[in-house]
Design an enzyme around this catalytic site. Sequence first.
Site, PDB file in Angstrom:
ATOM      1  N   HIS A 152     -44.202  -4.527  12.277  1.00 38.66           N
ATOM      2  CA  HIS A 152     -44.991  -3.308  12.072  1.00 38.66           C
ATOM      3  C   HIS A 152     -44.739  -2.339  13.229  1.00 38.66           C
ATOM      4  CE1 HIS A 152     -48.500  -0.775  11.293  1.00 38.66           C
ATOM      5  NE2 HIS A 152     -48.807  -0.899  12.572  1.00 38.66           N
ATOM      6  N   GLU A 168       0.877  -1.199   0.000  1.00 41.84           N
ATOM      7  CA  GLU A 168       0.000   0.000   0.000  1.00 41.84           C
ATOM      8  C   GLU A 168       0.903   1.235   0.000  1.00 41.84           C
ATOM      9  OE1 GLU A 168      -3.335   0.974  -0.304  1.00 41.84           O
ATOM     10  OE2 GLU A 168      -2.292   2.893  -0.208  1.00 41.84           O
ATOM     11  N   ALA A 208      -2.154   6.613   4.917  1.00 42.91           N
ATOM     12  CA  ALA A 208      -3.478   7.222   5.086  1.00 42.91           C
ATOM     13  C   ALA A 208      -4.550   6.410   4.369  1.00 42.91           C
ATOM     14  CB  ALA A 208      -3.455   8.649   4.547  1.00 42.91           C
ATOM     15  N   GLY A 261      -8.067   1.037   2.345  1.00 42.44           N
ATOM     16  CA  GLY A 261      -8.528   1.385   1.010  1.00 42.44           C
ATOM     17  C   GLY A 261      -9.367   2.650   0.932  1.00 42.44           C
ATOM     18  N   THR A 262      -9.884   2.863  -0.262  1.00 41.37           N
ATOM     19  CA  THR A 262     -10.636   4.076  -0.597  1.00 41.37           C
ATOM     20  C   THR A 262     -11.895   4.206   0.251  1.00 41.37           C
ATOM     21  OG1 THR A 262      -9.806   3.953  -2.856  1.00 41.37           O
ATOM     22  CG2 THR A 262     -11.841   5.182  -2.541  1.00 41.37           C
ATOM     23  N   TYR A 275      -4.620   2.849   4.491  1.00 38.55           N
ATOM     24  CA  TYR A 275      -4.810   1.490   5.032  1.00 38.55           C
ATOM     25  C   TYR A 275      -6.308   1.209   5.096  1.00 38.55           C
ATOM     26  CZ  TYR A 275       0.029   1.406   6.873  1.00 38.55           C
ATOM     27  OH  TYR A 275       1.389   1.419   7.029  1.00 38.55           O
TER      28      TYR A 275
HETATM   29  C1  LIG Z   1     -16.699   9.814  -2.641  1.00 41.07           C
HETATM   30  C2  LIG Z   1     -17.008   8.370  -2.911  1.00 41.07           C
HETATM   31  C3  LIG Z   1     -18.081   7.775  -2.267  1.00 41.07           C
HETATM   32  C4  LIG Z   1     -18.363   6.431  -2.494  1.00 41.07           C
HETATM   33  N1  LIG Z   1     -19.417   5.872  -1.834  1.00 41.07           N
HETATM   34  C5  LIG Z   1     -19.673   4.559  -1.986  1.00 41.07           C
HETATM   35  C6  LIG Z   1     -20.704   3.938  -1.239  1.00 41.07           C
HETATM   36  O1  LIG Z   1     -21.411   4.567  -0.460  1.00 41.07           O
HETATM   37  N2  LIG Z   1     -20.893   2.601  -1.380  1.00 41.07           N
HETATM   38  C7  LIG Z   1     -20.109   1.859  -2.227  1.00 41.07           C
HETATM   39  O2  LIG Z   1     -20.295   0.635  -2.289  1.00 41.07           O
HETATM   40  N3  LIG Z   1     -19.136   2.434  -2.969  1.00 41.07           N
HETATM   41  C8  LIG Z   1     -18.891   3.752  -2.853  1.00 41.07           C
HETATM   42  N4  LIG Z   1     -17.879   4.324  -3.564  1.00 41.07           N
HETATM   43  C9  LIG Z   1     -17.074   3.479  -4.461  1.00 41.07           C
HETATM   44  C10 LIG Z   1     -16.065   2.659  -3.621  1.00 41.07           C
HETATM   45  O3  LIG Z   1     -15.357   3.516  -2.766  1.00 41.07           O
HETATM   46  C11 LIG Z   1     -15.091   1.932  -4.520  1.00 41.07           C
HETATM   47  O4  LIG Z   1     -15.807   1.167  -5.475  1.00 41.07           O
HETATM   48  C12 LIG Z   1     -14.223   0.981  -3.710  1.00 41.07           C
HETATM   49  O5  LIG Z   1     -13.612   1.641  -2.635  1.00 41.07           O
HETATM   50  C13 LIG Z   1     -13.151   0.373  -4.625  1.00 41.07           C
HETATM   51  O6  LIG Z   1     -12.331  -0.460  -3.863  1.00 41.07           O
HETATM   52  P1  LIG Z   1     -11.169  -1.295  -4.507  1.00 41.07           P
HETATM   53  O7  LIG Z   1     -11.188  -2.611  -3.855  1.00 41.07           O
HETATM   54  O8  LIG Z   1     -11.230  -1.257  -5.981  1.00 41.07           O
HETATM   55  O9  LIG Z   1      -9.818  -0.559  -4.113  1.00 41.07           O
HETATM   56  P2  LIG Z   1      -9.506   0.703  -3.230  1.00 41.07           P
HETATM   57  O10 LIG Z   1     -10.204   0.640  -1.932  1.00 41.07           O
HETATM   58  O11 LIG Z   1      -9.693   1.889  -4.082  1.00 41.07           O
HETATM   59  O12 LIG Z   1      -7.975   0.484  -2.894  1.00 41.07           O
HETATM   60  C14 LIG Z   1      -6.950   0.760  -3.793  1.00 41.07           C
HETATM   61  C15 LIG Z   1      -5.694   1.013  -2.963  1.00 41.07           C
HETATM   62  O13 LIG Z   1      -4.560   0.851  -3.795  1.00 41.07           O
HETATM   63  C16 LIG Z   1      -3.567   1.785  -3.416  1.00 41.07           C
HETATM   64  N5  LIG Z   1      -2.668   1.883  -4.570  1.00 41.07           N
HETATM   65  C17 LIG Z   1      -2.953   2.360  -5.802  1.00 41.07           C
HETATM   66  N6  LIG Z   1      -1.902   2.183  -6.634  1.00 41.07           N
HETATM   67  C18 LIG Z   1      -0.928   1.573  -5.907  1.00 41.07           C
HETATM   68  C19 LIG Z   1       0.376   1.093  -6.211  1.00 41.07           C
HETATM   69  N7  LIG Z   1       0.887   1.173  -7.432  1.00 41.07           N
HETATM   70  N8  LIG Z   1       1.103   0.535  -5.211  1.00 41.07           N
HETATM   71  C20 LIG Z   1       0.597   0.407  -3.971  1.00 41.07           C
HETATM   72  N9  LIG Z   1      -0.638   0.821  -3.634  1.00 41.07           N
HETATM   73  C21 LIG Z   1      -1.398   1.386  -4.592  1.00 41.07           C
HETATM   74  C22 LIG Z   1      -4.385   3.033  -3.096  1.00 41.07           C
HETATM   75  O14 LIG Z   1      -3.672   3.901  -2.241  1.00 41.07           O
HETATM   76  C23 LIG Z   1      -5.620   2.424  -2.405  1.00 41.07           C
HETATM   77  O15 LIG Z   1      -5.476   2.338  -1.006  1.00 41.07           O
HETATM   78  C24 LIG Z   1     -17.572   5.675  -3.380  1.00 41.07           C
HETATM   79  C25 LIG Z   1     -16.484   6.267  -4.033  1.00 41.07           C
HETATM   80  C26 LIG Z   1     -16.207   7.597  -3.796  1.00 41.07           C
HETATM   81  C27 LIG Z   1     -15.020   8.219  -4.479  1.00 41.07           C
END
Ligand SMILES: Cc1cc2nc3c(=O)[nH]c(=O)nc-3n(C[C@H](O)[C@H](O)[C@H](O)COP(=O)(O)OP(=O)(O)OC[C@H]3O[C@@H](n4cnc5c(N)ncnc54)[C@H](O)[C@@H]3O)c2cc1C
Length: 438
Positions: A425, A33, A37, A41-42, A39
Site C-alpha cells: 500500500h 534476416e 536494421a 525483429g519487428t 536484427y
Molecule cells: C507499431 C506496432 C506496435 C506494436 N506494439 C506491440 C506491443 O506493445 N506489444 C506487443 O506484444 N506487440 C506489439 N506489436 C505486435 C508485435 O510487434 C508483433 O506481434 C511481433 O513483433 C511479431 O514478431 P514475430 O516473431 O512474428 O516476427 P518479427 O519480429 O516480425 O520478425 C520477422 C522478421 O523476419 C524478417 N523477414 C521477413 N521475411 C524474410 C525473408 N524472406 N527472409 C529473411 N528475413 C525475413 C523481417 O525483416 C523481420 O525482422 C506491435 C506491432 C506494431 C506494428
Amino acid sequence: MVNYDLIVIGFGKAGKTLAAKMNAAGKKVAVIERSKAMYGGTCINIACIPTKTMIVAAEKGWSFDDTMKERGAVTGRLNAKNYKMLADNGVDVIDAEAHFVSNKVIEVVAGDDRQELTAETIVINTGAVSNVLPIPGLTTTKHVYDSTGIQTLEALPKRLGVLGGGNIGLEFAGLYNRLGSQVTVLDAATSFLPRVEPSIAKLAKEYMEEDGIVFEQGVKTSEVKNDGDEVVVVTDKGEFRFDALLYATGRKPNIEPLHLENTDIALTERGGIQVNKHLETSVPGVFAVGDVNGGLQFTYISLDDFRIVFNYLTGDGSYNLETRGVVPTAMFLNPPLAQVGLTEDQAKEQGLPVAVKEMPVAGMPRGHVNGDLRGAFKAVVNPETKEILGVTLFGQESHEIINLITLAMNHHIPYTDLAKQIFTHPTMAENLNDLFAI
Ligand SMILES: Cc1cc2nc3c(=O)[nH]c(=O)nc-3n(C[C@H](O)[C@H](O)[C@H](O)COP(=O)(O)OP(=O)(O)OC[C@H]3O[C@@H](n4cnc5c(N)ncnc54)[C@H](O)[C@@H]3O)c2cc1C
Ligand SMILES: NC(=O)c1ccc[n+]([C@@H]2O[C@H](COP(=O)([O-])OP(=O)(O)OC[C@H]3O[C@@H](n4cnc5c(N)ncnc54)[C@H](O)[C@@H]3O)[C@@H](O)[C@H]2O)c1
C-alpha cells in the site's frame, strides 16, 4: 548445399529465442534476416519498443526531436544487443532474404550472392506487414505512412489523420496528441473498441476526446490525394485535410517473399501459414511461429510459440496451442487499458453464471497519490465456481497488474482469495481486494 540442424527464417521473437537455445544445446543453427536494421525483429526496431519509448518520452513532456532521438538510441542499443546475443555465441546470422526452393531447401539471396541451405528443422518467423487497403491514392500520395514510416518523420505534423482505430491507430493518436499534433481518427467500425467492456471503451473515448483527439466512427474512405502539401482524405462523411496521414488498418502474415508455391506448405483461408497444435506446418519438420501463422499478433505470443516448438523438439509436446493459458492484452493509452478473459457480455453469451463489479479509479487511494483519477476496473466472475472469468483494468499500472490476474486465472485461484490477499500500500494492485469483494 550447406546443412544445418536448425534454420530460422526471420529474426523474430520466437525464432531468435529458439536459435539461442538450440545453439546452446550444441546444434548447428542459422538465422536468416533480410535487413540489418531488423536484427531482433519487428518489436525491437519498429513496433513495441520504439513506440512505447516514444509514448514514455512524450508523457515526460519531451519535445518531438528529443523523443525521436531517444527512440533511435533505444532501438539502436537493442538491435546491436540482439545481434551479438546470437552471432557472438556461434549462430550463423545470414544477412539475406530467404526463399523456399522446395520443402526443405532454402535459397538465400543477398545482392548477386546466392546459396542453398537445408536443415532437419526449419522455422518460419517472418512476421507481418501492414495491410494496404485498395483505397485509390493510399500508396501514391505524399505524407501518407504506415506504422513504420510514421516513426521516421523529421518534423511534427500540425494535423495528423489516423485511418484505423485499433491498437496501432489509438496508440499513435495518443502519442502524437501528447507531442502537440491535432489528431483525427477515422475508423470504419461503427463502435469504438468493440472488443472492450463497453463502459470502459466509452470512458477511454471520452478521455481521448478530452485530450483533444477527434473521432469519426463508421467512416468509408473512397480516396486519398494531395492538394499541394496537404493530404486530403475523401470519405462518405466529407473531406478531411491533414499534414500527414497514418494508415493502421491491420497487419497480415508476411509470406510473399517466401515462395511457398515451391513447397507443400498450406495456408489458412485468412492467409496465414497453417499449423497444427505444435505449430508444425503441413510439411513435417517445418514450423511457423509468430505473426506469420495468423495467430494473435503480440510479441509475447511469438515468445510463447517458441515455448511450444521447443517443447515439441526437445520435450514431450505437452505444451501446445491446446494447453496455452489465457492471453492478456495491454493497449498503451493514457491511462493504459489491459484485459484478460471474457467481458460481461461474452460470459453471458456463453451461458455462464455471472457476477460483476466495476470501480472507478477516482475511489482508489493510489489514484489520488498518482494525481490521476482517470479510469475504472471491472471484474467478471462466476459466483458458483468462484472462478475469475475476465478482468478489464483501465488506469495507471494496468498493463502490469493484468499479469497478476492472468496468473490467478491460469492457476484457477478463486477470486475470493484475491479479495483477501495482502497487497502493498498504496498501490493500484491493492484495489483488487475491493474489486473481488463481489
Ligand atoms: C507499431 C506496432 C506496435 C506494436 N506494439 C506491440 C506491443 O506493445 N506489444 C506487443 O506484444 N506487440 C506489439 N506489436 C505486435 C508485435 O510487434 C508483433 O506481434 C511481433 O513483433 C511479431 O514478431 P514475430 O516473431 O512474428 O516476427 P518479427 O519480429 O516480425 O520478425 C520477422 C522478421 O523476419 C524478417 N523477414 C521477413 N521475411 C524474410 C525473408 N524472406 N527472409 C529473411 N528475413 C525475413 C523481417 O525483416 C523481420 O525482422 C506491435 C506491432 C506494431 C506494428
Ligand atoms: N499494445 C499492443 O499490444 C499492440 C500495439 C500495437 C499493435 N499491436 C498488434 O498489431 C496488430 C495490428 O494493429 P492494427 O491497429 O493495425 O490493427 P487492429 O486490427 O487492431 O485495428 C484495425 C482498425 O482498422 C479499422 N479499419 C479497417 N478498415 C478500415 C478502413 N477502410 N478505414 C478506416 N478504418 C479501418 C478497424 O475498424 C480497426 O479499428 C494488433 O491487432 C495487435 O495485435 C499490439
